[in-house]
Scaffold this motif. Structure first.
Motif, PDB file in Angstrom:
ATOM      1  N   LEU A 154       0.834  -1.207   0.000  1.00  0.00           N
ATOM      2  CA  LEU A 154       0.000   0.000   0.000  1.00  0.00           C
ATOM      3  C   LEU A 154       0.870   1.259   0.000  1.00  0.00           C
ATOM      4  CD1 LEU A 154      -2.685   1.454   0.173  1.00  0.00           C
ATOM      5  CD2 LEU A 154      -2.658   1.089   2.664  1.00  0.00           C
ATOM      6  N   ARG A 155       1.923   1.239   0.806  1.00  0.00           N
ATOM      7  CA  ARG A 155       2.814   2.408   0.811  1.00  0.00           C
ATOM      8  C   ARG A 155       3.461   2.600  -0.553  1.00  0.00           C
ATOM      9  NH1 ARG A 155       4.072   0.563   6.119  1.00  0.00           N
ATOM     10  NH2 ARG A 155       5.839  -0.632   5.320  1.00  0.00           N
ATOM     11  N   ALA A 156       3.856   1.466  -1.158  1.00  0.00           N
ATOM     12  CA  ALA A 156       4.474   1.570  -2.482  1.00  0.00           C
ATOM     13  C   ALA A 156       3.466   2.082  -3.509  1.00  0.00           C
ATOM     14  CB  ALA A 156       5.016   0.202  -2.905  1.00  0.00           C
ATOM     15  N   ALA A 157       2.226   1.628  -3.417  1.00  0.00           N
ATOM     16  CA  ALA A 157       1.202   2.083  -4.357  1.00  0.00           C
ATOM     17  C   ALA A 157       0.930   3.571  -4.187  1.00  0.00           C
ATOM     18  CB  ALA A 157      -0.079   1.283  -4.150  1.00  0.00           C
ATOM     19  N   ARG A 158       0.910   4.033  -2.950  1.00  0.00           N
ATOM     20  CA  ARG A 158       0.696   5.457  -2.720  1.00  0.00           C
ATOM     21  C   ARG A 158       1.864   6.289  -3.259  1.00  0.00           C
ATOM     22  NH1 ARG A 158      -1.659   4.900   3.480  1.00  0.00           N
ATOM     23  NH2 ARG A 158      -3.852   4.475   2.890  1.00  0.00           N
ATOM     24  N   ASP A 159       3.079   5.785  -3.062  1.00  0.00           N
ATOM     25  CA  ASP A 159       4.244   6.514  -3.583  1.00  0.00           C
ATOM     26  C   ASP A 159       4.191   6.579  -5.115  1.00  0.00           C
ATOM     27  OD1 ASP A 159       5.126   6.864  -1.023  1.00  0.00           O
ATOM     28  OD2 ASP A 159       6.513   5.158  -1.064  1.00  0.00           O
ATOM     29  N   GLU A 165       2.554   6.969 -11.544  1.00  0.00           N
ATOM     30  CA  GLU A 165       2.804   5.680 -12.185  1.00  0.00           C
ATOM     31  C   GLU A 165       1.580   4.763 -12.135  1.00  0.00           C
ATOM     32  OE1 GLU A 165       6.218   3.815 -10.578  1.00  0.00           O
ATOM     33  OE2 GLU A 165       7.615   5.399 -11.195  1.00  0.00           O
ATOM     34  N   VAL A 166       0.732   4.930 -11.122  1.00  0.00           N
ATOM     35  CA  VAL A 166      -0.481   4.125 -11.006  1.00  0.00           C
ATOM     36  C   VAL A 166      -1.658   5.049 -10.756  1.00  0.00           C
ATOM     37  CG1 VAL A 166       0.735   2.111 -10.115  1.00  0.00           C
ATOM     38  CG2 VAL A 166      -0.155   3.810  -8.518  1.00  0.00           C
ATOM     39  N   THR A 167      -2.832   4.500 -10.852  1.00  0.00           N
ATOM     40  CA  THR A 167      -4.041   5.294 -10.654  1.00  0.00           C
ATOM     41  C   THR A 167      -4.541   5.157  -9.231  1.00  0.00           C
ATOM     42  OG1 THR A 167      -5.513   3.498 -11.272  1.00  0.00           O
ATOM     43  CG2 THR A 167      -4.658   4.871 -13.063  1.00  0.00           C
ATOM     44  N   ARG A 168      -5.558   5.944  -8.920  1.00  0.00           N
ATOM     45  CA  ARG A 168      -6.178   5.873  -7.601  1.00  0.00           C
ATOM     46  C   ARG A 168      -6.828   4.510  -7.378  1.00  0.00           C
ATOM     47  NH1 ARG A 168      -5.756   7.283  -2.523  1.00  0.00           N
ATOM     48  NH2 ARG A 168      -7.758   7.099  -1.450  1.00  0.00           N
ATOM     49  N   VAL A 354       7.636 -18.819  -6.305  1.00  0.00           N
ATOM     50  CA  VAL A 354       8.314 -18.356  -7.527  1.00  0.00           C
ATOM     51  C   VAL A 354       7.444 -17.345  -8.267  1.00  0.00           C
ATOM     52  CG1 VAL A 354       9.176 -19.098  -9.780  1.00  0.00           C
ATOM     53  CG2 VAL A 354       9.622 -20.500  -7.747  1.00  0.00           C
ATOM     54  N   ALA A 355       6.137 -17.629  -8.348  1.00  0.00           N
ATOM     55  CA  ALA A 355       5.231 -16.729  -9.060  1.00  0.00           C
ATOM     56  C   ALA A 355       5.138 -15.375  -8.377  1.00  0.00           C
ATOM     57  CB  ALA A 355       3.842 -17.366  -9.152  1.00  0.00           C
ATOM     58  N   PHE A 356       5.053 -15.368  -7.071  1.00  0.00           N
ATOM     59  CA  PHE A 356       4.934 -14.102  -6.338  1.00  0.00           C
ATOM     60  C   PHE A 356       6.185 -13.245  -6.524  1.00  0.00           C
ATOM     61  CE2 PHE A 356       5.813 -11.877  -2.252  1.00  0.00           C
ATOM     62  CZ  PHE A 356       4.871 -10.871  -2.400  1.00  0.00           C
ATOM     63  N   ARG A 357       7.333 -13.868  -6.413  1.00  0.00           N
ATOM     64  CA  ARG A 357       8.570 -13.099  -6.582  1.00  0.00           C
ATOM     65  C   ARG A 357       8.664 -12.530  -7.995  1.00  0.00           C
ATOM     66  NH1 ARG A 357      12.563 -17.504  -3.570  1.00  0.00           N
ATOM     67  NH2 ARG A 357      11.908 -16.997  -1.409  1.00  0.00           N
ATOM     68  N   GLY A 358       8.268 -13.323  -8.983  1.00  0.00           N
ATOM     69  CA  GLY A 358       8.322 -12.846 -10.368  1.00  0.00           C
ATOM     70  C   GLY A 358       7.352 -11.706 -10.621  1.00  0.00           C
ATOM     71  N   VAL A 359       6.117 -11.845 -10.123  1.00  0.00           N
ATOM     72  CA  VAL A 359       5.122 -10.786 -10.330  1.00  0.00           C
ATOM     73  C   VAL A 359       5.561  -9.495  -9.637  1.00  0.00           C
ATOM     74  CG1 VAL A 359       2.747 -10.086  -9.772  1.00  0.00           C
ATOM     75  CG2 VAL A 359       3.206 -12.387 -10.660  1.00  0.00           C
ATOM     76  N   ARG A 360       6.124  -9.621  -8.452  1.00  0.00           N
ATOM     77  CA  ARG A 360       6.572  -8.420  -7.746  1.00  0.00           C
ATOM     78  C   ARG A 360       7.674  -7.713  -8.503  1.00  0.00           C
ATOM     79  NH1 ARG A 360       8.288  -9.300  -1.632  1.00  0.00           N
ATOM     80  NH2 ARG A 360       9.844 -10.575  -2.698  1.00  0.00           N
ATOM     81  N   GLU A 362       8.212  -7.888 -11.764  1.00  0.00           N
ATOM     82  CA  GLU A 362       7.612  -7.352 -12.985  1.00  0.00           C
ATOM     83  C   GLU A 362       6.808  -6.087 -12.700  1.00  0.00           C
ATOM     84  OE1 GLU A 362       5.320 -10.507 -14.598  1.00  0.00           O
ATOM     85  OE2 GLU A 362       7.043 -11.762 -15.094  1.00  0.00           O
ATOM     86  N   ALA A 363       6.189  -6.022 -11.517  1.00  0.00           N
ATOM     87  CA  ALA A 363       5.431  -4.823 -11.163  1.00  0.00           C
ATOM     88  C   ALA A 363       6.354  -3.625 -10.995  1.00  0.00           C
ATOM     89  CB  ALA A 363       4.653  -5.065  -9.881  1.00  0.00           C
ATOM     90  N   LYS A 364       7.560  -3.881 -10.484  1.00  0.00           N
ATOM     91  CA  LYS A 364       8.519  -2.783 -10.344  1.00  0.00           C
ATOM     92  C   LYS A 364       8.907  -2.200 -11.705  1.00  0.00           C
ATOM     93  CE  LYS A 364      10.543  -4.544  -6.046  1.00  0.00           C
ATOM     94  NZ  LYS A 364      11.781  -5.088  -5.402  1.00  0.00           N
ATOM     95  N   LEU A 365       8.843  -3.045 -12.729  1.00  0.00           N
ATOM     96  CA  LEU A 365       9.184  -2.601 -14.076  1.00  0.00           C
ATOM     97  C   LEU A 365       7.961  -2.084 -14.828  1.00  0.00           C
ATOM     98  CD1 LEU A 365      11.575  -5.529 -15.060  1.00  0.00           C
ATOM     99  CD2 LEU A 365      12.206  -3.263 -14.204  1.00  0.00           C
ATOM    100  N   GLY A 366       6.809  -2.132 -14.173  1.00  0.00           N
ATOM    101  CA  GLY A 366       5.586  -1.630 -14.800  1.00  0.00           C
ATOM    102  C   GLY A 366       4.864  -2.634 -15.648  1.00  0.00           C
ATOM    103  N   ALA A 367       5.322  -3.890 -15.647  1.00  0.00           N
ATOM    104  CA  ALA A 367       4.673  -4.913 -16.467  1.00  0.00           C
ATOM    105  C   ALA A 367       3.493  -5.563 -15.753  1.00  0.00           C
ATOM    106  CB  ALA A 367       5.691  -5.984 -16.860  1.00  0.00           C
ATOM    107  N   ARG A 368       3.376  -5.337 -14.454  1.00  0.00           N
ATOM    108  CA  ARG A 368       2.272  -5.897 -13.673  1.00  0.00           C
ATOM    109  C   ARG A 368       1.627  -4.792 -12.845  1.00  0.00           C
ATOM    110  NH1 ARG A 368       0.634 -11.362 -14.522  1.00  0.00           N
ATOM    111  NH2 ARG A 368       2.473 -12.510 -15.239  1.00  0.00           N
ATOM    112  N   THR A 369       0.345  -4.986 -12.537  1.00  0.00           N
ATOM    113  CA  THR A 369      -0.373  -4.018 -11.730  1.00  0.00           C
ATOM    114  C   THR A 369      -0.283  -4.384 -10.252  1.00  0.00           C
ATOM    115  OG1 THR A 369      -2.453  -5.234 -11.836  1.00  0.00           O
ATOM    116  CG2 THR A 369      -1.994  -3.686 -13.627  1.00  0.00           C
ATOM    117  N   THR A 370      -0.722  -3.425  -9.436  1.00  0.00           N
ATOM    118  CA  THR A 370      -0.768  -3.700  -7.992  1.00  0.00           C
ATOM    119  C   THR A 370      -1.684  -4.861  -7.680  1.00  0.00           C
ATOM    120  OG1 THR A 370      -0.353  -1.359  -7.526  1.00  0.00           O
ATOM    121  CG2 THR A 370      -1.304  -2.691  -5.742  1.00  0.00           C
ATOM    122  N   LEU A 371      -2.802  -4.966  -8.405  1.00  0.00           N
ATOM    123  CA  LEU A 371      -3.721  -6.066  -8.190  1.00  0.00           C
ATOM    124  C   LEU A 371      -3.063  -7.413  -8.480  1.00  0.00           C
ATOM    125  CD1 LEU A 371      -6.559  -7.067  -7.510  1.00  0.00           C
ATOM    126  CD2 LEU A 371      -7.173  -6.724  -9.918  1.00  0.00           C
TER     127      LEU A 371
END
Length: 453
Positions: A154-159, A165-168, A354-360, A362-371
């Motif tokens: 949540l803190r990362a999403a707010r930042d 970089e992300v929407t409300r 493995v999936a969680f680490r990969g998605v996280r 990828e999200a840092k690179l903008g390829a995945r959403t917070t959801l």
């Protein structure tokens, strides 16, 4: 559930449950009561010695006309005291007394086996309570960690929202997921408190820093072999077999009630008169016999009732046999399911990690959403919780198998508890000792040690 510096193993928990069980104390007292039935049945075969005593005062008035035609009235008072000693023994009662002794012994054996069955219930409940503490404690820890991770997300999403970089919507999704995680944490904490109360009830002490067992009990390799063992040694079956024998003896006792009773009685007494020196001393020996002629059908009804009870006990024996086989089969099926689930969830945890680490990443690179990150994290949490549940279910299922075999006892588990000998009290009372005898004195010491006097 604060953990002290020392730890508590499953064996220690089972030991505490065994030592603190009021249910075991209750059924041990029931066994002692059954032991006393043997003593009372034996007493029916022995002579009875009793005494009677009385003090009697007779008084009255009488009147009449004497030979001179004068009416004369006189009073009389007579005071006597007597004491008698009476001995009586039943020589023959259609075999009922001897059969009653045999039936009482069968009931003792049935009660002993039932005590073992109760012991299994106590230990199985304690084992399940121990393992469920682990289930809910680890689930609570996972939920707490989940709340921390989502708070970070949540803190990362707010930042990221601040820099565009992300929407409300992404922020709201993280906030909703955090509220859900906190609710799940509260539920897990409640489950842990409930499990702690069950542990206290089952074990007799509050849960400490419980140590997970390193291994599970060894079990027969096949269900067929397990069923064979269970049908040979399960206490419920042993108890019911003795109950059937006792019911068969009850039929013979009912038939014996139709036969005559022969008894021998001897008495000796002294009677003295307080008003003069008159006295009498003497005794008698009587050989008597009696028997029923007509009882309104009660004796025949008692015999039919005994036969019906015997048939009911035989039917119950067949039910117990089927239940034991069914319980063994179900216990092994539950164990196989739990083992399969554990293997599957171990693989699921590995893949979800493995999936969680990969998605996280990828999200840092903008390829995945917070959801996407939240969903992956939730899948990992669910997999870990499922794995813990499967491990606990496997352990509980293992002890359920032991219970279905009749091997979940303090002796079979080699628990560090005082040895309980079910025949110790029986050996003291089986000859119906009197309080003033040597055996009676030993019995008094035993009862005092039990805190029963």
């Amino acid at each position: 559930m604060a953990a002290p510096s020392w730890s508590e193993t499953l064996a220690e928990a089972l030991t505490a449950a065994y030592m603190n069980s009021g249910l075991l104390d209750q059924n041990r007292a029931t066994l002692r009561a059954a032991d006393e039935d043997v003593a009372q049945a034996l007493a029916e075969l022995r002579p009875v010695l009793r005494w009677t005593g009385n003090i009697r005062r007779e008084y009255g008035y009488s009147g009449g006309t004497n030979t001179f035609g004068i009416f004369v009235e006189s009073g009389r008072v007579n005071q006597t005291a007597s004491i008698n000693l009476i001995a009586e023994i039943v020589l023959y009662a259609g075999g009922r007394n001897k059969l009653g002794l045999d039936a009482a012994k069968e009931q003792v054996l049935a009660t002993r086996a039932q005590l073992v069955a109760i012991e299994q219930q106590v230990l199985l409940r304690a084992a399940a309570a121990f393992m469920n503490i682990r289930r809910f404690a680890e689930t609570t820890a996972l939920r707490e960690n989940n709340v921390r991770v989502i708070q970070q997300e949540l803190r990362a999403a707010r930042d990221r929202f601040e820099v565009g970089e992300v929407t409300r919507t992404d922020v709201a999704l993280a906030e909703a997921r955090l509220a859900q995680a906190r609710a799940a944490l509260a539920a897990a904490q409640g489950d842990l408190i409930v499990a702690g109360e069950e542990y206290l009830a089952a074990v007799g002490v509050k849960p400490r820093n419980l140590v997970n067992p390193r291994s599970l009990p060894k079990l027969p390799a096949s269900v067929a072999e397990a069923k064979k063992q269970a049908l040979y040694q399960h206490p419920e079956l042993i108890s019911q077999q003795h109950a059937v024998t006792a019911a068969e003896l009850a039929i013979l006792i009912a038939k014996g009630a139709k036969k005559p009773t022969v008894s021998l009685e001897g008495s000796y007494g002294v009677t003295e008169n307080f008003d003069n020196s008159a006295y009498s001393r003497g005794g008698s020996i009587t050989l008597g016999a009696s028997g029923p002629i007509y009882s309104g059908g009660a004796l025949d009804s008692s015999e039919r009732q005994a036969v019906a009870n015997r048939d009911a006990q035989r039917g119950r024996l067949h039910v117990v046999l089927a239940e034991i086989e069914q319980n063994v089969g179900q216990a092994y099926a539950n164990l196989r399911v739990a083992r399969a689930n554990r293997t599957s969830f171990e693989e699921q945890v590995r893949a979800a990690t493995v999936a969680f680490r990969g998605v996280r990443e990828e999200a840092k690179l903008g390829a995945r959403t917070t959801l996407d990150v939240l969903d992956a994290e939730q899948e990992l949490l669910d997999a870990r919780a499922s794995l813990v549940g499967a491990q606990v279910d496997e352990a509980i299922a293992s002890y359920q198998v032991l219970s279905s075999l009749g091997l979940l006892t303090a002796e079979a588990l080699h628990l560090d508890v005082p040895s309980f000998d079910p025949s110790a009290y029986y050996n003291l009372v089986k000859k119906a000792p009197r309080n003033r005898s040597k055996q009676g004195a030993e019995l008094d010491r035993v009862l005092k040690a039990l805190g029963k006097e």
